[in-house]
Write an enzyme that holds these catalytic residues in place. Structure first.
Site, PDB file in Angstrom:
ATOM      1  N   ASP A  17      10.320  -2.456   5.419  1.00 30.68           N
ATOM      2  CA  ASP A  17       9.241  -2.055   5.391  1.00 30.68           C
ATOM      3  C   ASP A  17       8.958  -0.601   4.969  1.00 30.68           C
ATOM      4  O   ASP A  17       9.951   0.099   5.053  1.00 30.68           O
ATOM      5  CB  ASP A  17       8.409  -2.234   6.826  1.00 30.68           C
ATOM      6  CG  ASP A  17       7.087  -2.242   6.962  1.00 30.68           C
ATOM      7  OD1 ASP A  17       6.226  -2.144   5.797  1.00 30.68           O
ATOM      8  OD2 ASP A  17       6.268  -2.295   8.081  1.00 30.68           O
ATOM      9  N   ARG A  54      -3.345   6.759  -0.482  1.00 26.55           N
ATOM     10  CA  ARG A  54      -4.441   5.934  -0.301  1.00 26.55           C
ATOM     11  C   ARG A  54      -5.658   6.649  -0.472  1.00 26.55           C
ATOM     12  O   ARG A  54      -6.179   7.859   0.137  1.00 26.55           O
ATOM     13  CB  ARG A  54      -4.358   5.472   1.414  1.00 26.55           C
ATOM     14  CG  ARG A  54      -5.392   4.456   1.578  1.00 26.55           C
ATOM     15  CD  ARG A  54      -5.209   4.176   3.191  1.00 26.55           C
ATOM     16  NE  ARG A  54      -6.318   3.052   3.458  1.00 26.55           N
ATOM     17  CZ  ARG A  54      -6.695   2.809   4.438  1.00 26.55           C
ATOM     18  NH1 ARG A  54      -6.183   3.467   5.580  1.00 26.55           N
ATOM     19  NH2 ARG A  54      -7.466   1.791   4.634  1.00 26.55           N
TER      20      ARG A  54
END
Length: 1013
Positions: free
Chosen positions: A337, A553
């Site tokens: 991850d 982001r």
């Protein structure tokens, strides 16, 4: 109203389709008063405690059975029975002791590991707030029952599945259950469809999820194993987890081979004696069989694993089973991850873009609001300029200050500083990680929310973040003046594609430009030519791509002045559709989750070791690719678009197994990843006969953790179910710890190879001596034992086993992480290991038996004596001294071979190599003790004649020393030949070669084919 009878073991009821009243009636509860203490106690007896049962807790007998249900242990038990059957109680007792010691060590290690995991599991959500007896109470979470009225607040871990009936701005993090990375906004609306997915059951909350924002009350509808997480745990318990690891399979095969070889040797012994049974023949046959079995192997393997587990605990990894650490050493691919594993999981705003000012850079890390803001202006291509202008705190253009007000006020996160007598205290944060990052930015710029509130900004209404619209808005009244109350402002933030649709203007300095015209900052329209929406969005998209390619982001900020319609209730009379229109675009903020400093070196170390790394994340492809470049999972100069190494879950999942198998290279980055995507990736690796490790933290990761050869759960952010499904739990959630575990697994495997070769060589040597010895008969025409049964056991258990344990803790070689995964080297019993075992064994056995012959036939004229296998007599003088010479020779050769086994090819008898022996205290102490024990065994009266069946020697020591010198010279020559003629152990590839190979693959792949895939 009569109370409804509570029924246990009900089928699942779709409470999300129930009204609040129906739910309360179903469980005979009252949303205001809750249950009484007596009702709760009665229901606890019916429904049981509210906790996950896992696999029913730690069952000691299952752990013990795993130690006994081992092929080699079974063979040792058979040997014990045969020894007792022939009244050889000493031999049988020693072997039985080994079996018990091994089982005890393995049981202690695994049981302690399981107990540790049980403790970790019991730590989650220890208390719950409920209404009992019409008052609010805090109870142990495992005492909650269906029908309880449970209360949730910011930061709480939800203790049971509940139907909500009262909420205020509630958002929960359900990533552990659904995989959705964004918080879920809850409501009270009844849902019509019973089969609605968990993520869309917005009127429910689920056990083990957390409250990110707001507060709520709910009726408990399920507890323990009946919760949604409990159902997943139940499914996992049904999965068979007892598949043997490669090492276990190879040791089992070796045990079968040893068993068959021992039977053959027993048949040979009886065949030489014309199959005539006698106790002497039976004892000799059992002695040969015992010589074939490495009694200490199981104990040495177990101890080596136990030491490895302890070493891993020191680097923050809990190994749940001894075999798991060995399995890590075989890993060829690691699927990791991103958030929290490769990155720090600390969101921080690092860039901002305003149309009038260009780019800003923000310094500082984490929750600490310490850092500076620098204006960079526009950029040259995609490279930020180095000329920067620092913005003083609280200063800046009107556009800049308005954007920071939006970031600060359209925000529910809180920063707090704890009081401390010696320091200024530590900063902590409450709320959504993205909002925390924006709030920290506002603090750095001098526009912290508490300060703005103190200046007079007043919150009037809030429209919280909604996953369906992906934005949030607030209505504030600004500071008033002596002339009148302050103006009203609407601030908006959210995903760019959802915010820009609400905007009809964009801020350019003091001008708010329309898509069809322009107006002044205070609202007056000018007649200058405007900018069309298409060209503006094209410019904004370019800036977004620049930020995304940096791994950021991107969030968008907007605002507008608001003129309240006359007579309207500002708190309750406004709706979202009325508020979020005609907004003014302010700018973009880039939020960064920085990679851990140790991630890139760890990935490069994987490449050096021939291991490939895959990132499977829920992030946007550009963001995922940017982080992947930083940590070297993909080359820094590769493009994101049409790249065969970068795929979205949609692309990868749409491919059939045949299409996936036809790919030359599996993708290194999979973005927007779902739990099913992870399982599909593991299956694809398995079809390529690769050995895969998978990391995960959520309940939804459990299937992939189970499917992987080695499942690794996160100890800090991981769910209980993920930890139960995993083989290894990382207490620091760090990718670098995985690489350390791989290195440790490789070290352990290499050491197991060393001591297996050492032990088996010793057994081969003993077999050579005993089988050749069948050719010599005493005066009664019985075979003369070149070694007694007790000598064999002493050599196997006391002489060879302690050095083998020392080899088990040998430090890793310099090439440990520069060799290919062992699947490419034929596992434990490679051709070289088998060859070494036979060569060294035959040489040691030949030298020892040569000394037997020289002593018996040259020094003592070949007198065989009478019944020399049973007791000493004058006629057995020569046999007993020859037996002692053989025993002493083999003892010193075994101890010398322990030093020789430290390296499979490199010289171990050079001064430099011998100097490193001091780092392995267990090995050199066992060798010293082994040398010392030779002398009392040989010279203590009674012990030598009656137990070991040998006697003291004198000039025969010359033969022992000569054999030792010859063996060392042979070993060094043999290794020299191997170094010159065999392929090097270390791989030629390294990190640079792996990255270049990826570049070549990308350049040779047809971009059209990739886009179609």
């Amino acid at each position: 109203m009569a109370k409804k009878k509570v029924i246990s073991n009900e089928p699942e009821t779709p409470f999300h389709t129930f009204t609040v009243d129906q739910t309360a009636e179903h469980y005979s509860t009252n949303t205001l008063e809750g249950l009484t203490s007596q009702e709760a106690a009665d229901r606890l007896k019916i429904y049981g405690v509210n906790e996950l049962q896992g696999n029913g807790g730690v069952k000691w007998y299952k752990v013990l059975w795993r130690q006994i249900a081992n092929t080699l242990v079974v063979i040792l038990i058979i040997a014990t029975i045969l020894s007792f059957a022939t009244q050889d109680f000493a031999e049988g007792g020693v072997i039985l002791f080994i079996v018990i010691m091994n089982a005890g060590i393995g049981f202690w290690q695994e049981y302690n590991a399981e107990q540790t995991m049980e403790a970790l599991r019991n730590m989650s959500s220890p208390t719950a707030k409920v209404i009992r007896d019409e008052t609010r109470a805090t109870i142990p979470n495992n005492q909650a029952v269906p029908g309880d009225i449970m209360i949730f607040e910011d930061g709480d871990v939800i203790g049971a599945d509940c139907r909500l009936f009262e909420i205020f701005n509630l958002e929960t993090d359900e990533a552990l259950l659904t995989g959705e990375s964004l918080p879920v906004q809850k409501n009270l609306d009844q849902i019509e469809h019973a089969d609605q997915s968990l993520g869309d059951r917005l009127n429910m909350v689920f056990a083990s999820t957390t409250v990110v924002k707001g507060r709520a009350k709910g009726i408990v509808t399920a507890t323990g194993m009946k919760t949604q997480i409990g159902k997943i745990a139940t499914t996992l318990m049904e999965v068979d987890t007892n598949e043997a690891t490669p090492l276990q399979k190879q040791l089992n095969k070796m045990a079968y081979f040893i068993f068959m070889a021992a039977i053959i040797l027993v048949i040979i012994v009886f065949g030489v004696h014309n199959f005539k049974y006698s106790n002497e023949v039976a004892i000799y046959a059992i002695s040969v069989a015992i010589a074939m079995i490495p009694e200490g192997l199981v104990a040495v393997v177990t101890l080596t694993m136990a030491f490895g587990v302890r070493r891993m605990a020191e680097v923050k990894a809990i190994v749940r089973r001894l075999s798991s650490l060995e399995s890590l050493g075989a890993v060829t691919n690691i699927c990791s991850d991103k958030t929290g594993t490769l990155t720090q999981s600390k969101m921080v705003a690092v860039r901002m873009w305003l149309p009038s000012d260009g780019f800003y850079r923000i310094t500082g890390t984490g929750f600490v609001p310490e850092g500076d803001v620098f204006r960079q202006g526009e950029i040259d291509g995609h490279q930020f300029l180095l000329q920067e202008e620092q913005i003083p705190t609280g200063c800046g253009s009107d556009h800049y200050l308005r954007a920071l007000e939006a970031a600060s006020l359209c925000n529910m996160a809180e920063l707090r500083r704890t009081a401390h007598p010696d320091t200024n205290g530590e900063w902590s944060a409450i709320g959504d990680p993205t909002e925390i990052a924006l709030q920290v930015l506002a603090y750095k710029a001098g526009l912290a929310k508490p300060d703005l509130i103190d200046q007079g900004f007043k919150l009037i209404a809030e429209f919280p973040f909604d996953s369906s619209v992906k934005r949030m808005s607030v209505l504030y009244q600004g500071p008033g003046t002596e002339e009148g109350p302050g103006d009203y402002f609407i601030f908006l933030k959210g995903a760019t594609e959802r915010v820009i649709g609400c905007c009809t203007y964009w801020r350019d300095g003091d001008i708010e430009r329309s898509l069809i015209g322009e107006r002044g900052a205070e609202g007056s329209v000018s007649g200058e030519k405007g900018t069309e929406r298409g060209s503006f969005e094209e410019m904004m998209t370019e800036k977004m791509d620049i930020l995304a390619e940096k791994g950021l982001r991107v969030l968008t900020l907007a605002y507008r002045r608001f003129e309240p319609p006359p007579g309207i209730d500002l708190v309750h009379g406004l709706d979202r559709a009325t508020i979020e229109v005609d907004m003014v675009f302010l700018g973009l903020v880039g939020i960064y989750d920085p990679p851990r400093a140790e991630s890139r070196p760890a990935v490069l170390k994987c490449y050096d070791a021939g291991i490939r790394v895959h990132m499977l994340t829920g992030d946007h492809p550009s963001t995922a690719a940017a982080i992947a470049k930083e940590v070297a999972i993909i080359p820094e100069d590769c493009e994101v678009k049409d790249n065969p190494l970068i795929m979205t879950a949609g692309q990868f999942d749409a491919m059939s197994d045949e299409e996936v198998d036809s790919l030359v290279e599996l993708p290194r980055v999979v973005a927007r990843c779902s739990p099913n995507t992870k399982v599909k990736m593991i299956a694809a690796l398995h079809r390529r006969n690769l050995f895969a490790s998978m990391t995960g933290d959520g309940v939804n990761d459990s299937p992939s953790l189970k499917a992987a050869n080695v499942g690794i759960a996160m100890g800090q952010s991981g769910s209980d179910v993920a930890k139960q499904a995993a083989d290894i739990v990382l207490t620091d959630d760090n990718f670098a710890t995985i690489v350390q575990a791989v290195a440790e697994g490789r070290r352990i495997f290499a050491n197991i190879q060393k001591f297996v070769q050492h032990l088996m060589s010793c057994n081969v040597a003993e077999i050579v001596v005993l089988i050749v010895g069948l050719a010599f008969k005493d005066d009664d025409h019985n075979a003369v034992f070149p070694m007694s049964a007790v000598e064999i056991l002493f050599l196997n258990l006391i002489t060879s086993s302690p050095p083998a344990m020392g080899l088990g803790v040998e430090p890793a070689s310099e090439t440990n992480m520069h060799e290919p995964p062992r699947s490419a080297k034929q596992g434990l019993f490679s051709f070289e290991v088998i060859m070494d075992t036979l060569v060294y064994g035959i040489v040691m056995g030949g030298l020892s038996f040569a000394n037997f012959l020289i002593t018996l036939f040259v020094f003592h004229k070949g007198r065989m004596g009478h019944d020399c296998n049973r007791e000493y007599s004058d006629s057995c003088y020569g046999v007993f001294r020859a037996r002692t010479t053989t025993y002493a020779s083999l003892t010193f050769l075994i101890l010398a071979h322990a030093i020789n086994s430290r390296a499979i090819r490199e010289s171990t008898w050079t001064p430099k190599s011998l100097a490193t022996l001091k780092y392995n205290k267990m090995l050199w102490i066992s060798i010293v003790v082994g040398v010392i024990l030779v002398f009392p065994v040989i010279y203590i009266p009674g012990l030598n004649h009656n137990v070991f069946k040998h006697s003291g020697i004198s000039y025969e020591w010359g033969l022992v020393i000569a054999a030792l010198v010859i063996f060392i010279a042979f070993a060094e020559t043999y290794k020299f030949v191997k170094r010159r003629t065999m392929k090097p152990l270390a791989v030629a590839s390294n990190a640079d070669a792996e990255l270049e190979r990826m570049r070549t693959y990308m350049s040779q792949t047809d971009s059209m084919d990739v886009s179609k895939q």
